[in-house]
Enzyme design. Structure first.
Site, short mmCIF file in Angstrom:
data_model
loop_
_atom_site.label_atom_id
_atom_site.label_comp_id
_atom_site.label_asym_id
_atom_site.label_seq_id
_atom_site.Cartn_x
_atom_site.Cartn_y
_atom_site.Cartn_z
N VAL A 150 0.87 -1.17 0.00
CA VAL A 150 0.00 0.00 0.00
C VAL A 150 0.91 1.23 0.00
CG1 VAL A 150 -1.77 1.28 1.26
CG2 VAL A 150 -1.77 -1.22 1.31
N CYS A 151 0.53 2.23 -0.80
CA CYS A 151 1.23 3.51 -0.78
C CYS A 151 2.72 3.31 -1.13
CB CYS A 151 1.02 4.14 0.59
SG CYS A 151 1.42 5.89 0.74
N THR A 152 3.60 3.97 -0.41
CA THR A 152 5.03 3.88 -0.72
C THR A 152 5.65 2.56 -0.28
OG1 THR A 152 5.56 5.06 1.33
CG2 THR A 152 5.36 6.38 -0.69
#
Length: 198
Positions: A109-111
């Site tokens: 998820v995300c970075t």
């Protein structure tokens, strides 16, 4: 008997919603009838993990041999914090590579995608991340796709923060059917955005 074991791997500086959002979705999936068990874990035994907004989380154990291993993001743009520190340390990316080699489906998820990239899992594959890391992800040899959720079979990535909820709902749908995913979506009063790429 549980069909799918899911573990969300925490580290100091992880973004709270990146981990807790998918955790709640998957736990609600289990309550809706999905045969899944979800745990918040760390690489080494510890009493508490401090997230990026100072939430302190008590993990439920250490990394086992999950069917699904999800990695949150957080802290990519800060020196020596969160994902940036994890990537520079190199231990967690190596562990991800080992888990993947042993047959685990790996998601971010995300970075958190930058940890997968450091592990070599995104080379030549479609992937996404938070907008602050898109250029870095492109430099890692991933094929960047501008979608909230990218499913490349045994490697999945999601965009920034709230996209983790969509990712977890998609995993429920993919593994256990649309009815369970829709029941969780309704319970959480969440409306998924965009299409899943893949």
């Amino acid at each position: 008997m549980v069909d799918v074991t899911a573990e969300i791997l925490l580290f100091d500086g992880f973004d709270e919603l990146d981990a807790i959002g998918p955790y709640e979705v998957l736990e609600n999936g289990a309550q809706a009838g999905a045969s899944i068990e979800t745990r918040l874990v760390t690489l080494e035994e510890t009493d508490l993990v401090t997230a990026s907004h100072d939430l302190r989380v008590e993990p439920q154990g250490t990394l086992g041999e999950p069917d699904l291993l999800l990695v949150p993001g957080g802290g990519w743009t800060a020196a020596n914090e969160g994902v940036r520190a994890v990537v520079e340390d190199g231990v967690l990316p190596d562990v991800l590579d080992e888990q993947y080699a042993e047959g685990a489906t790996v998601a971010s998820v995300c970075t958190g995608a930058m940890i997968l990239a450091e592990a070599g899992l995104l080379e030549g594959r479609p992937a996404t991340t938070h907008q602050v890391a898109i250029d870095d992800l492109e430099e890692s040899a991933a094929n960047v796709v501008e979608e909230r959720v990218v499913d490349d079979g045994d490697v999945l990535t999601a965009g920034g923060v709230t996209a983790g909820i969509d990712l977890a709902l998609w995993l429920l749908e993919r593994e256990f059917g649309a009815e369970i995913a829709e029941a969780v979506e309704e319970e959480m009063e969440h409306e998924r955005r965009g299409e899943v790429f893949g």
